[in-house]
Design an enzyme around this catalytic site. Structure first.
Site, PDB file in Angstrom:
ATOM      1  N   ASP A  30       3.101 -25.641  67.535  1.00  0.00           N
ATOM      2  CA  ASP A  30       4.001 -25.485  66.389  1.00  0.00           C
ATOM      3  C   ASP A  30       5.329 -26.212  66.600  1.00  0.00           C
ATOM      4  O   ASP A  30       6.358 -25.792  66.073  1.00  0.00           O
ATOM      5  CB  ASP A  30       4.188 -24.007  66.017  1.00  0.00           C
ATOM      6  N   ASP A  35       6.505 -27.090  73.082  1.00  0.00           N
ATOM      7  CA  ASP A  35       5.172 -27.452  72.581  1.00  0.00           C
ATOM      8  C   ASP A  35       4.932 -28.940  72.822  1.00  0.00           C
ATOM      9  O   ASP A  35       3.838 -29.369  73.221  1.00  0.00           O
ATOM     10  CB  ASP A  35       5.072 -27.231  71.068  1.00  0.00           C
ATOM     11  N   ASP A  60       7.607 -22.879  64.248  1.00  0.00           N
ATOM     12  CA  ASP A  60       8.858 -23.100  64.971  1.00  0.00           C
ATOM     13  C   ASP A  60       9.262 -24.581  64.858  1.00  0.00           C
ATOM     14  O   ASP A  60       9.752 -25.190  65.813  1.00  0.00           O
ATOM     15  CB  ASP A  60       8.669 -22.695  66.443  1.00  0.00           C
ATOM     16  N   TRP A 110      16.274 -23.635  65.312  1.00  0.00           N
ATOM     17  CA  TRP A 110      15.173 -23.969  66.227  1.00  0.00           C
ATOM     18  C   TRP A 110      14.205 -24.938  65.548  1.00  0.00           C
ATOM     19  O   TRP A 110      13.687 -25.848  66.177  1.00  0.00           O
ATOM     20  CB  TRP A 110      14.382 -22.729  66.627  1.00  0.00           C
ATOM     21  N   THR A 168      -0.152 -22.832  71.370  1.00  0.00           N
ATOM     22  CA  THR A 168       1.225 -22.617  71.810  1.00  0.00           C
ATOM     23  C   THR A 168       2.144 -22.247  70.649  1.00  0.00           C
ATOM     24  O   THR A 168       3.364 -22.301  70.788  1.00  0.00           O
ATOM     25  CB  THR A 168       1.754 -23.864  72.545  1.00  0.00           C
ATOM     26  N   ASN A 223       5.962 -15.726  68.719  1.00  0.00           N
ATOM     27  CA  ASN A 223       4.723 -16.276  68.153  1.00  0.00           C
ATOM     28  C   ASN A 223       3.890 -15.190  67.484  1.00  0.00           C
ATOM     29  O   ASN A 223       3.216 -15.425  66.482  1.00  0.00           O
ATOM     30  CB  ASN A 223       3.870 -16.966  69.241  1.00  0.00           C
ATOM     31  N   TRP A 299       7.721 -21.940  78.208  1.00  0.00           N
ATOM     32  CA  TRP A 299       6.632 -21.067  77.728  1.00  0.00           C
ATOM     33  C   TRP A 299       5.312 -21.833  77.564  1.00  0.00           C
ATOM     34  O   TRP A 299       4.291 -21.492  78.165  1.00  0.00           O
ATOM     35  CB  TRP A 299       6.999 -20.496  76.346  1.00  0.00           C
ATOM     36  N   ASP A 300       5.361 -22.845  76.680  1.00  0.00           N
ATOM     37  CA  ASP A 300       4.123 -23.517  76.267  1.00  0.00           C
ATOM     38  C   ASP A 300       3.645 -24.510  77.322  1.00  0.00           C
ATOM     39  O   ASP A 300       2.457 -24.810  77.404  1.00  0.00           O
ATOM     40  CB  ASP A 300       4.366 -24.279  74.956  1.00  0.00           C
TER      41      ASP A 300
HETATM   42  O1  AGV Z   1       8.495 -17.204  72.104  1.00  0.00           O
HETATM   43  C1  AGV Z   1       8.214 -18.415  72.662  1.00  0.00           C
HETATM   44  C2  AGV Z   1       7.657 -19.409  71.662  1.00  0.00           C
HETATM   45  C3  AGV Z   1       7.019 -20.590  72.404  1.00  0.00           C
HETATM   46  O2  AGV Z   1       5.780 -20.957  71.825  1.00  0.00           O
HETATM   47  N1  AGV Z   1       8.653 -20.058  70.753  1.00  0.00           N
HETATM   48  C4  AGV Z   1       9.205 -21.160  71.556  1.00  0.00           C
HETATM   49  C5  AGV Z   1       8.050 -21.715  72.326  1.00  0.00           C
HETATM   50  O3  AGV Z   1       7.567 -22.878  71.672  1.00  0.00           O
HETATM   51  C6  AGV Z   1       9.626 -19.237  70.036  1.00  0.00           C
HETATM   52  C7  AGV Z   1      11.008 -19.107  70.632  1.00  0.00           C
HETATM   53  C8  AGV Z   1      11.561 -18.046  71.319  1.00  0.00           C
HETATM   54  N2  AGV Z   1      12.864 -18.312  71.655  1.00  0.00           N
HETATM   55  C9  AGV Z   1      13.149 -19.577  71.202  1.00  0.00           C
HETATM   56  C10 AGV Z   1      12.001 -20.087  70.555  1.00  0.00           C
HETATM   57  C11 AGV Z   1      14.307 -20.404  71.254  1.00  0.00           C
HETATM   58  N3  AGV Z   1      15.444 -20.001  71.848  1.00  0.00           N
HETATM   59  N4  AGV Z   1      14.246 -21.613  70.690  1.00  0.00           N
HETATM   60  C12 AGV Z   1      13.134 -22.046  70.074  1.00  0.00           C
HETATM   61  N5  AGV Z   1      11.989 -21.305  69.994  1.00  0.00           N
HETATM   62 CA    CA Z   2       5.520 -22.969  70.490  1.00  0.00          CA
END
Ligand code: AGV
Ligand code: CA
Length: 367
Positions: A30, A35, A60, A110, A168, A223, A299-300
């Site tokens: 995403d 990712d 995202d 984001w 992811t 997610n 994370w991903d």
């Molecule tokens: O919760 C982690 C997920 C992952 O798949 N996403 C970001 C990663 O691609 C959401 C997310 C949580 N905190 C974030 C996120 C942040 N500070 N910035 C962007 N996305």
């Molecule tokens: Ca992601």
């Protein structure tokens, strides 16, 4: 095959017999910074992974930006690998999902990250990116009117062998495939490796702002929070029994993206992938100033790293998990241990973080 053939000296075949074939992989992402770094990691390991398709979900990210970055990055690595290393990476479809579940949209700040990445100099070297869209093949038996999520399903249905699926982002596309094609789809999934959830740790959804009555951290990971209904359909699916490996915050909390991690890429600055990952991470390191749950993590990338090297992580096997989908509850999107559950999923718990970071530095030097 004739007997005389099998007696023939087989130098080529005997070399390849010692090296296992690359694992076929589809990435369902995403478009967050990590990712796209995960995509870079997969592309940089063609001896271990054969990417057979990528789908981008509007979650995202804004989907058109993330699609462009996916396409440019793929063309860059493919063309540079051929020119600099003589390594041939087969072209693969890159799809855009038409699905979107905006119950709890990701914050706009984001979602614009992929737009910034589209402008990175490392993704705009003319000889590597000019005409990148023409490099992308379509899925057989689909056309321009086939929605991306259906073409994604067809990648599996038409595959002669099961494929490893790395997800992811939210589980919207996978839930679509299960709902529309059931066992025919699930039988072609070798394993589904998912970034999502928080089992024994706090979530990372932080409620704040003037309209929020009860500010603070929720139990959900983003997610799952974005599309909890789809997450439940996938994580609790009997059709995927024994095939789900979950990379929840329990694992990913061990791989923060810090300034030190980021600056290390400067050692390999002659390489395109090092520039791409280093500049991308540099957009995120300021978040480490924010405290627990606010920082940026790989994370991903960790999730994709498992597909490249299954020795990186130890799983707690068969953990029965239930996903909370009640939108009236503060625990919406939580992934809880549920001892009454029929079957469980493997949850990544022990990470070799040093080995993981080394993998990213090795990938950085590929081209
Ligand atoms: O919760 C982690 C997920 C992952 O798949 N996403 C970001 C990663 O691609 C959401 C997310 C949580 N905190 C974030 C996120 C942040 N500070 N910035 C962007 N996305
Ligand atoms: Ca992601």
């Amino acid at each position: 095959m004739s007997r005389s053939n099998s007696k023939r000296p087989r130098s080529e075949e005997s070399t390849s017999a010692t090296q296992p074939r690359p694992v076929p992989v589809v990435l369902d992402h995403d478009g967050g910074v990590d990712d796209l770094v995960a995509l870079a990691l997969l592309l940089a390991n063609p001896s271990k992974v054969e990417l057979v398709g990528v789908i981008v979900l509007d979650a995202d990210c804004y989907v058109n930006d993330a699609y462009r970055v996916s396409g440019k990055l793929t063309s860059t690595v493919r063309r540079a690998a051929a020119a600099k290393r003589g390594v041939h990476i087969k072209p693969f479809p890159i799809l855009k999902s038409t699905l979107s579940h905006g119950g709890h949209p990701f914050p706009h700040e984001w979602r614009v990250d992929a737009k910034k990445m589209d402008d990175l100099p490392s993704l705009n070297v003319p000889k590597w990116t000019t005409g990148w869209e023409a490099d992308i093949p379509t899925v057989p038996n689909t056309d321009a009117n086939t929605p991306g999520e259906e073409a994604f399903a067809q990648l599996f249905l038409q595959s002669p062998e099961p494929i490893s699926l790395c997800v992811t982002g939210p589980l919207t596309n996978v839930a679509y495939c299960l709902k529309t094609h059931g066992a025919a789809f699930a039988d072609k999934v070798k394993e589904v490796v998912i970034m999502g959830g928080a089992v024994d740790v706090e979530g990372n959804v932080f409620l704040e702002g003037p309209d929020v009555k009860e500010p603070g951290m929720l139990a959900a990971e983003w997610n799952i929070y974005w599309d909890a209904v789809s997450a439940k359909a996938v994580i609790e699916s009997p059709l995927l029994k024994g095939k789900v490996r979950l990379f929840s915050l329990d694992a990913t909390n061990h791989v923060p993206v810090t300034s030190a991690v980021c600056q290390e890429f400067g050692k390999y600055n002659d390489s395109l992938i090092a520039q791409f990952i280093g500049s991308s991470w540099a957009m995120c390191t300021h978040l480490e100033l924010g405290g627990y749950g606010k920082g940026y993590y790989a994370w991903d990338v960790l999730t994709a790293a498992h597909v490249v090297d299954s020795g990186l992580v130890e799983f707690e096997p068969n953990v029965p998990i239930t996903v909370e989908i009640d939108p009236t509850k503060r625990s919406e999107g939580q992934t809880r241990r549920d001892l009454t559950g029929a079957h469980g999923v493997d949850v990544a718990m022990k990470i070799d973080a040093e080995r993981f970071y080394m993998m990213t530095y090795e990938a950085a030097q590929f081209v």
